[in-house]
Write a protein that holds these residues in place. Sequence first.
Motif, short mmCIF file in Angstrom:
data_model
loop_
_atom_site.label_atom_id
_atom_site.label_comp_id
_atom_site.label_asym_id
_atom_site.label_seq_id
_atom_site.Cartn_x
_atom_site.Cartn_y
_atom_site.Cartn_z
N THR A 168 0.82 -1.21 0.00
CA THR A 168 0.00 0.00 0.00
C THR A 168 0.86 1.27 0.00
OG1 THR A 168 -1.78 -1.21 1.11
CG2 THR A 168 -1.91 1.18 1.14
N PRO A 169 1.85 1.42 0.91
CA PRO A 169 2.72 2.60 0.79
C PRO A 169 3.59 2.57 -0.46
CG PRO A 169 3.45 1.17 2.58
CD PRO A 169 2.11 0.66 2.15
N ALA A 170 3.94 1.37 -0.95
CA ALA A 170 4.69 1.30 -2.21
C ALA A 170 3.85 1.84 -3.36
CB ALA A 170 5.12 -0.14 -2.49
N ALA A 171 2.55 1.54 -3.34
CA ALA A 171 1.65 2.08 -4.37
C ALA A 171 1.60 3.60 -4.29
CB ALA A 171 0.26 1.48 -4.22
N GLU A 172 1.55 4.13 -3.07
CA GLU A 172 1.54 5.58 -2.91
C GLU A 172 2.82 6.20 -3.45
OE1 GLU A 172 1.05 8.95 0.62
OE2 GLU A 172 0.91 6.82 1.09
N THR A 173 3.96 5.59 -3.15
CA THR A 173 5.23 6.10 -3.65
C THR A 173 5.26 6.08 -5.17
OG1 THR A 173 6.42 5.36 -1.67
CG2 THR A 173 7.73 5.68 -3.67
N LEU A 174 4.83 4.96 -5.75
CA LEU A 174 4.83 4.81 -7.21
C LEU A 174 3.92 5.85 -7.87
CD1 LEU A 174 5.37 3.21 -9.85
CD2 LEU A 174 3.45 1.75 -9.21
N LEU A 175 2.70 5.96 -7.38
CA LEU A 175 1.74 6.86 -8.02
C LEU A 175 2.12 8.32 -7.83
CD1 LEU A 175 -1.53 4.96 -7.08
CD2 LEU A 175 -0.47 5.10 -9.35
N THR A 176 2.63 8.66 -6.67
CA THR A 176 3.06 10.04 -6.44
C THR A 176 4.19 10.42 -7.39
OG1 THR A 176 2.41 9.91 -4.12
CG2 THR A 176 3.99 11.63 -4.72
N ARG A 177 5.05 9.44 -7.70
CA ARG A 177 6.17 9.69 -8.60
C ARG A 177 5.74 9.79 -10.05
NH1 ARG A 177 9.48 5.40 -7.29
NH2 ARG A 177 8.63 4.05 -8.92
N CYS A 178 4.87 8.87 -10.49
CA CYS A 178 4.65 8.75 -11.94
C CYS A 178 3.37 9.42 -12.44
CB CYS A 178 4.69 7.29 -12.37
SG CYS A 178 3.24 6.32 -11.90
N LEU A 179 2.38 9.64 -11.59
CA LEU A 179 1.14 10.21 -12.10
C LEU A 179 1.32 11.58 -12.76
CD1 LEU A 179 -1.68 9.29 -9.54
CD2 LEU A 179 -1.52 8.62 -11.95
N PRO A 180 2.06 12.53 -12.14
CA PRO A 180 2.23 13.82 -12.83
C PRO A 180 2.86 13.69 -14.20
CG PRO A 180 2.88 13.99 -10.52
CD PRO A 180 2.68 12.54 -10.80
N LEU A 181 3.82 12.78 -14.33
CA LEU A 181 4.47 12.58 -15.63
C LEU A 181 3.52 11.92 -16.62
CD1 LEU A 181 7.94 11.34 -14.34
CD2 LEU A 181 7.37 13.62 -15.20
N LEU A 182 2.77 10.92 -16.14
CA LEU A 182 1.83 10.23 -17.01
C LEU A 182 0.75 11.18 -17.51
CD1 LEU A 182 0.78 7.54 -18.21
CD2 LEU A 182 -0.53 7.23 -16.09
N LEU A 183 0.18 11.96 -16.61
CA LEU A 183 -0.89 12.89 -17.00
C LEU A 183 -0.39 13.96 -17.96
CD1 LEU A 183 -2.52 13.27 -13.47
CD2 LEU A 183 -3.46 12.00 -15.41
N ALA A 184 0.89 14.30 -17.85
CA ALA A 184 1.48 15.30 -18.74
C ALA A 184 2.00 14.70 -20.05
CB ALA A 184 2.62 16.02 -18.02
N GLY A 185 1.85 13.39 -20.22
CA GLY A 185 2.31 12.73 -21.44
C GLY A 185 3.81 12.62 -21.54
N LYS A 186 4.49 12.55 -20.38
CA LYS A 186 5.95 12.54 -20.37
C LYS A 186 6.55 11.17 -20.04
CE LYS A 186 6.30 17.45 -19.18
NZ LYS A 186 6.79 18.46 -18.19
N ILE A 187 5.75 10.13 -20.06
CA ILE A 187 6.26 8.78 -19.82
C ILE A 187 6.04 7.94 -21.07
CG2 ILE A 187 5.91 6.62 -18.57
CD1 ILE A 187 5.47 8.13 -16.07
N GLU A 188 7.07 7.25 -21.50
CA GLU A 188 6.99 6.35 -22.65
C GLU A 188 6.81 4.93 -22.13
OE1 GLU A 188 6.61 5.33 -26.53
OE2 GLU A 188 6.94 7.37 -25.79
N PRO A 189 5.65 4.30 -22.34
CA PRO A 189 5.45 2.93 -21.85
C PRO A 189 6.47 1.96 -22.45
CG PRO A 189 3.37 3.93 -22.51
CD PRO A 189 4.46 4.84 -23.00
#
Length: 321
Positions: A168-189
């Motif tokens: 659960t805290p690992a999910a929070e760490t992951l989402l806090t890190r990657c969501l802003p980049l994902l929403l901004a289109g800055k992550i390449e899957p």
Amino acid sequence: MKPTAVVFAYHNVGVTGIECLLQAGVDIKLVVTHRDDPEENIWFGSVAELAHRHNIPVITPDNPNRADVIAHIAGLNPQWFFSFYYRHMLSPELLAIPPRGAYNLHGSLLPKYRGRAPVNWAVLHGEAATGVSLHQMVEKPDAGALIDQEAVAILPNDTAHGVFLKLTPAAETLLTRCLPLLLAGKIEPKPLDLAQGCYFGGRRPEHGRIDWLQSAWTIHNLVRAVAPPYPGAFFDDNGKRFFLLGSFYCGEAAVNPGKICIYWEDGHFYADCIDNKRFRIEQLSCDGVLLDQAAFNALANNGQLLPTASDDDQLEKGNTD
């Protein structure tokens, strides 16, 4: 303008996922979740309660792929889908709705342990690590390209429940890190190499049956993989059902080499195993009643139970659901 999403979620990770989306500024148009099963031990947080506190509409369809549900969700015009421990597969018709894509958080380090009960399987197999992975949703489960992942350690005496609490805290760490980049289109899957992992099926209570021809380490892994709040590991003896409700392994030598037996020593139950190693049994019950030394001695012969081997190895075979 805020990004908009429909969220499919359940469990503690579902609660955390929704909180992270709100923190990232996502406008959640709808939460799709499950009704709690009265037959299930509900030890985790409520997605529905969290959504209600934030005035987010909630639906609990038995099948999210019904035509009326799809039409309702499509009418909301969400840009994104997010799935956090939701238990139903989403149809291609649903996945085609959000123009920015659909993303799922899975409880393993993909591509390993795709499918059902990934934490329990990782503990059962004695893995030293697992984690959470955010990936694109495609028709095939847990097969879409990877966005990001976060690892956690599995220590030798961690239970599956304990590992899940780490996720659960690992999910929070992951989402806090990657969501802003994902929403901004800055992550390449990154496409997953599916050959580096495989699928596992769901668990049923009968899969907790112990095969006493296995090593102490293997049996200990089964016990901790299904320890409460999961149904527990068990064996039958003389018409009675015994449950091992926790275990501790440190590689100690068996006290009775060459014998498979359960006994009481210095305030604890122990199991000597076929590999001449032993593990400590944290709690032992018989027909639903926890045993102390006196109750155990009333059931045992000369202070020992001699469990027989089992042919029921479905849990090791996996892929049953």
